[in-house]
Scaffold this motif. Structure first.
Motif, mmCIF file in Angstrom:
data_model
loop_
_atom_site.group_PDB
_atom_site.id
_atom_site.type_symbol
_atom_site.label_atom_id
_atom_site.label_comp_id
_atom_site.label_asym_id
_atom_site.label_seq_id
_atom_site.Cartn_x
_atom_site.Cartn_y
_atom_site.Cartn_z
ATOM 1 N N PRO A 126 0.831 -1.205 0.000
ATOM 2 C CA PRO A 126 0.000 0.000 0.000
ATOM 3 C C PRO A 126 0.861 1.249 0.000
ATOM 4 C CG PRO A 126 0.120 -0.898 2.217
ATOM 5 C CD PRO A 126 0.868 -1.846 1.327
ATOM 6 N N SER A 127 0.329 2.334 -0.534
ATOM 7 C CA SER A 127 1.067 3.598 -0.533
ATOM 8 C C SER A 127 0.437 4.627 0.410
ATOM 9 C CB SER A 127 1.126 4.177 -1.955
ATOM 10 O OG SER A 127 -0.176 4.328 -2.490
ATOM 11 N N ASP A 128 -0.821 4.435 0.774
ATOM 12 C CA ASP A 128 -1.505 5.355 1.688
ATOM 13 C C ASP A 128 -0.917 5.195 3.091
ATOM 14 O OD1 ASP A 128 -3.339 6.451 3.605
ATOM 15 O OD2 ASP A 128 -4.905 6.428 2.063
ATOM 16 N N PRO A 129 -0.429 6.282 3.703
ATOM 17 C CA PRO A 129 0.197 6.196 5.038
ATOM 18 C C PRO A 129 -0.718 5.566 6.088
ATOM 19 C CG PRO A 129 0.650 8.327 4.065
ATOM 20 C CD PRO A 129 -0.340 7.656 3.156
ATOM 21 N N GLU A 130 -2.020 5.882 6.053
ATOM 22 C CA GLU A 130 -2.937 5.325 7.059
ATOM 23 C C GLU A 130 -3.086 3.815 6.895
ATOM 24 O OE1 GLU A 130 -6.691 7.313 7.499
ATOM 25 O OE2 GLU A 130 -5.794 9.286 7.280
ATOM 26 N N VAL A 131 -3.069 3.342 5.660
ATOM 27 C CA VAL A 131 -3.156 1.909 5.412
ATOM 28 C C VAL A 131 -1.901 1.213 5.932
ATOM 29 C CG1 VAL A 131 -3.344 0.121 3.637
ATOM 30 C CG2 VAL A 131 -4.672 2.234 3.421
ATOM 31 N N VAL A 132 -0.742 1.803 5.653
ATOM 32 C CA VAL A 132 0.534 1.243 6.136
ATOM 33 C C VAL A 132 0.538 1.216 7.664
ATOM 34 C CG1 VAL A 132 3.040 1.524 6.200
ATOM 35 C CG2 VAL A 132 1.779 2.025 4.084
ATOM 36 N N GLU A 133 0.110 2.310 8.283
ATOM 37 C CA GLU A 133 0.079 2.380 9.754
ATOM 38 C C GLU A 133 -0.782 1.277 10.351
ATOM 39 O OE1 GLU A 133 -1.174 6.216 11.037
ATOM 40 O OE2 GLU A 133 0.455 7.277 10.012
ATOM 41 N N SER A 134 -1.943 1.011 9.735
ATOM 42 C CA SER A 134 -2.845 0.002 10.296
ATOM 43 C C SER A 134 -2.233 -1.394 10.241
ATOM 44 C CB SER A 134 -4.195 0.023 9.570
ATOM 45 O OG SER A 134 -4.057 -0.364 8.212
ATOM 46 N N VAL A 135 -1.439 -1.662 9.194
ATOM 47 C CA VAL A 135 -0.732 -2.944 9.125
ATOM 48 C C VAL A 135 0.321 -3.014 10.226
ATOM 49 C CG1 VAL A 135 0.805 -4.396 7.744
ATOM 50 C CG2 VAL A 135 -1.126 -3.224 6.648
ATOM 51 N N CYS A 136 1.022 -1.909 10.441
ATOM 52 C CA CYS A 136 2.134 -1.904 11.392
ATOM 53 C C CYS A 136 1.687 -1.947 12.852
ATOM 54 C CB CYS A 136 3.026 -0.680 11.148
ATOM 55 S SG CYS A 136 3.949 -0.761 9.588
ATOM 56 N N TYR A 137 0.672 -1.167 13.216
ATOM 57 C CA TYR A 137 0.289 -1.205 14.632
ATOM 58 C C TYR A 137 -0.460 -2.501 14.958
ATOM 59 C CZ TYR A 137 -4.611 0.431 13.910
ATOM 60 O OH TYR A 137 -5.921 0.562 13.545
ATOM 61 N N SER A 138 -1.212 -3.058 13.997
ATOM 62 C CA SER A 138 -1.912 -4.317 14.278
ATOM 63 C C SER A 138 -0.922 -5.469 14.446
ATOM 64 C CB SER A 138 -2.915 -4.641 13.170
ATOM 65 O OG SER A 138 -2.267 -4.889 11.933
ATOM 66 N N ARG A 139 0.266 -5.330 13.847
ATOM 67 C CA ARG A 139 1.307 -6.347 14.010
ATOM 68 C C ARG A 139 1.727 -6.471 15.476
ATOM 69 N NH1 ARG A 139 6.509 -5.610 14.534
ATOM 70 N NH2 ARG A 139 7.896 -7.407 14.275
ATOM 71 N N LEU A 140 1.605 -5.390 16.235
ATOM 72 C CA LEU A 140 1.981 -5.421 17.646
ATOM 73 C C LEU A 140 1.077 -6.351 18.455
ATOM 74 C CD1 LEU A 140 2.681 -1.619 18.276
ATOM 75 C CD2 LEU A 140 4.313 -3.424 17.664
ATOM 76 N N ALA A 141 -0.094 -6.652 17.931
ATOM 77 C CA ALA A 141 -1.022 -7.555 18.628
ATOM 78 C C ALA A 141 -0.833 -9.006 18.203
ATOM 79 C CB ALA A 141 -2.464 -7.125 18.357
ATOM 80 N N GLU A 142 0.120 -9.263 17.298
ATOM 81 C CA GLU A 142 0.280 -10.614 16.766
ATOM 82 C C GLU A 142 0.680 -11.605 17.850
ATOM 83 O OE1 GLU A 142 2.071 -12.287 12.713
ATOM 84 O OE2 GLU A 142 3.650 -11.594 14.077
ATOM 85 N N GLU A 143 1.584 -11.225 18.728
ATOM 86 C CA GLU A 143 2.023 -12.129 19.795
ATOM 87 C C GLU A 143 0.826 -12.557 20.648
ATOM 88 O OE1 GLU A 143 5.105 -12.182 23.631
ATOM 89 O OE2 GLU A 143 5.273 -10.615 22.092
ATOM 90 N N TYR A 144 -0.052 -11.613 20.929
ATOM 91 C CA TYR A 144 -1.259 -11.920 21.702
ATOM 92 C C TYR A 144 -2.155 -12.878 20.917
ATOM 93 C CZ TYR A 144 -5.787 -11.237 23.977
ATOM 94 O OH TYR A 144 -6.993 -11.431 24.610
ATOM 95 N N MET A 145 -2.313 -12.648 19.622
ATOM 96 C CA MET A 145 -3.159 -13.493 18.790
ATOM 97 C C MET A 145 -2.644 -14.922 18.748
ATOM 98 S SD MET A 145 -3.728 -10.737 15.677
ATOM 99 C CE MET A 145 -4.818 -11.740 14.660
#
Length: 632
Positions: A126-145
């Motif tokens: 993705p090139s939209d900054p908000e789309v990139v951000e949503s991928v990156c911050y949701s990755r922080l919840a991966e360990e919990y998932m």
């Protein structure tokens, strides 16, 4: 006579005892199911809390730098710990029967899906900054998932930007088409129960520039995202107006009703002039009748009005007062609904096409405290253009009595496994701002097997459906927006031109997210690898039992086994049909002879046939029919 009397009393006493036992047993089963669902609701709320914590670190430099080349794409990545699924875990029918061939997945990783229209950069980034951000911050919840994932109950997060993260990681059959914002679990979590009336222009000009197709796509998308907690009606208009499907009010948005409406939408054709007045009058008549008959959701009302042109038919046309007549009608009828039934109505108007007249639809929205959004011809992100619809209601679910609102969807057949399941979801917010900023929704899935077994009911039964209706009913979102907040929603959906001038700012806190200060830290490449880019689904996902890599033989084996199974089923069906017919004939003959003999015996002896064993026979017949539980 005394013997008959005693036997009758015994039957009645035994029957009452059995009914009490059945009632208690039924209550136990209901409580067992209730505990299962409460546990799922607890899990999804805890998942929400984790995702909200992750969002607070979205702009941190480590969040963005460590996100680079550290995610897995649902169509192009090889997963590091992938393995062939076991048949008792999941069966991917596209790959095989689960025993010899199945699909690959990775329980130690999540995977990311992004709609193709949002992934236009190199290697489907993705090139939209908000789309990139949503991928990156949701990755922080991966360990919990990873830690919480168990028993095949997949967990996932859909962001308001359109990205989707899910565990376990597995490949998508079709790439670039999944958008969580189009799914019932997402819309249910973000908007709560509601009454929705779609008002669609089918005048002759809608044939221009593919606008009729655009309107149909929009309408189908909206209908498809509704759940059993919602009510819906579709009104079409040209010279006059009428309700689609022959209904006279709103209907519950069950899967069956939605399918019926979607088929009707597909058959719409453009012809005639444009009568706004009749369109709104018909829509409000449907709402009024629904509320009076107590068939409403009892919550907020959304009227979604789609058109491409000016008013050419109806009161005031030719006199210069047509717009005033429509505006007065809408204000009068919305006021009546608020006064008489305490239900708030919001008018969402959409101008379809670049050549569409914006004046009337914008004025209508601004003068009725509604929201107007322009939609370009051949819009590649129709959901984003219409997002103000669910975002408005999301504002009422972020705090107060609805803070822990969860939404259930009607049981449905999971696409990958082919088994019946359901989802519970809840909205995610940035609660550091007021009103809370809607970020998306999280959900947890479960199969219906255990619930069906406990209750002895099919997942598609009407009683099962009623349970999910009750589960999905929340206290209605209370929408109390300032003029600035309402203008912010208009800005969010249609940019500066969609605002009504209520605020002299574009910094709409709580509606539009603030940008991270260091945009240069955003990664250009999100993907760990793209080893599978361009490969067919079978070449990416299908594996031999016990394997860890794709196998070319499995789809071919599947084709042969399916063919053999189909031929066998045809022969078996013929044999079963003949056998069943013979059995039914014999049973019918035996029942006829038994009834005849029984009738003769009763004539001779009368009531003395009610002997000492009668109550036992009666109870056995009740038990045979069961107390409503179990599969046996």
């Amino acid at each position: 006579a005394n013997m008959i009397y005693k036997n009758l009393l015994s039957v009645l006493f035994s029957t009452a005892s059995l009914l009490i036992f059945c009632s208690a047993s039924s209550l136990d089963r209901e409580n067992e199911v209730k505990l299962i669902m409460q546990r799922m609701e607890y899990d999804v709320l805890a998942f929400r809390d984790e995702m909200e914590r992750a969002y607070t670190a979205r702009c941190d430099t480590p969040t963005l730098t460590e996100c680079s080349e550290n995610n897995f794409n649902d169509c192009s990545s090889t997963y590091p710990n992938q393995q062939c699924m076991k048949a008792d875990e999941l069966v991917v029918s596209s790959c095989g029967d689960g025993e010899s061939c199945n699909g690959l997945w990775d329980k130690t990783q999540s995977t990311v899906r992004i709609p193709a229209n949002l992934a236009q950069a190199m290697q489907d980034n993705p090139s939209d900054p908000e789309v990139v951000e949503s991928v990156c911050y949701s990755r922080l919840a991966e360990e919990y998932m990873v830690e919480k994932y168990n028993n095949g109950n997949q967990m996932y997060f859909g962001s308001s930007t359109g990205t989707f993260r899910i565990i376990p990681a597995r490949h998508s059959k079709v790439c670039g088409v999944y958008d969580p914002r189009r799914r019932p679990w997402f819309v249910a979590a973000s908007s709560g129960p509601k009454d929705v009336v779609l008002v669609i222009d089918v005048s002759g000009s809608m044939d221009d520039f593919g606008r009729m197709g655009l309107a149909k796509e929009a309408a189908i998308t909206i209908v498809d995202t509704l759940t059993v907690a919602d009510r819906v009606a579709i009104v079409t208009f040209s010279d006059g107006a009428s309700q689609v499907g022959g209904y006279s009010g709103l209907i519950r948005a069950t899967s069956e009703n939605k399918d019926t409406l979607i088929q009707a939408i597909k058959g719409l054709q453009a012809n005639g002039s444009t009568n706004f007045y009749d369109a709104f009058n018909t829509a409000f008549n449907a709402l009024d009748q629904t509320i009076r008959s107590e068939s409403t959701s009892g919550c907020n009302i959304a009227v979604l009005f789609m058109t491409d042109g000016k008013i050419t038919e109806g009161p005031g046309v030719g006199e210069g007062t047509a717009e005033d007549a429509v505006t007065n009608l809408v204000n009068e009828r919305t006021e009546q609904l608020a006064t008489n039934f305490n239900q708030k109505t919001t008018i969402f108007t959409f101008s379809l096409g670049q050549q569409a007249d914006h004046t009337v639809t914008k004025r209508l929205a601004c003068s009725t405290n509604g929201i107007w959004t322009p939609v370009d011809d051949f819009s590649d992100d129709l959901v984003a253009a219409m997002s103000s619809y669910y975002k408005l209601y999301a504002l009422g679910l972020g705090e107060g009595s609805n803070k822990d609102f969860t939404a259930w969807v009607e049981p449905y057949r999971f696409h990958t496994a082919g088994k019946m399941g359901t989802s519970v979801s809840t909205p995610v917010y940035d609660r550091s701002v007021s009103p809370p900023l809607f970020l998306g929704a999280v959900a947890v899935d479960t199969y219906m097997d255990a619930i069906e077994e406990i209750l002895g009911e099919d997942a598609s039964s009407s009683t099962m459906l009623d349970r999910f209706v009750v589960l999905s009913t929340a206290r209605c979102p209370k929408i109390e927006l300032t003029e600035c907040e309402l203008d912010a929603l208009r800005f969010f959906g249609g940019g500066e031109e969609a605002t009504c001038g209520a605020c002299n700012t574009t910094g709409y806190v709580g509606i539009v997210p603030e940008k991270c200060p260091f945009q240069s830290d955003l990664p250009n490449n999100l993907w760990d690898n793209t080893d599978m880019e361009g490969n067919r689904y079978e070449d990416r996902a299908c594996c031999e039992s016990g394997g860890v890599v794709p196998s070319d033989s499995c789809p071919a084996t599947l084709s042969n086994s399916k063919l053999s199974m189909s031929e066998e089923t045809d022969n078996t069906g013929l044999i079963v049909g003949i056998t069943a017919a013979a059995v039914i004939f014999v049973l019918a003959l035996l029942i006829f002879l038994w009834k005849k003999k029984s009738s003769q015996a009763t004539t001779k002896t009368g009531m003395d046939k009610i002997g000492p064993g009668a109550e036992i026979f009666f109870l056995k017949s009740l038990v045979a029919r069961g107390c409503g539980g179990g599969r046996g």
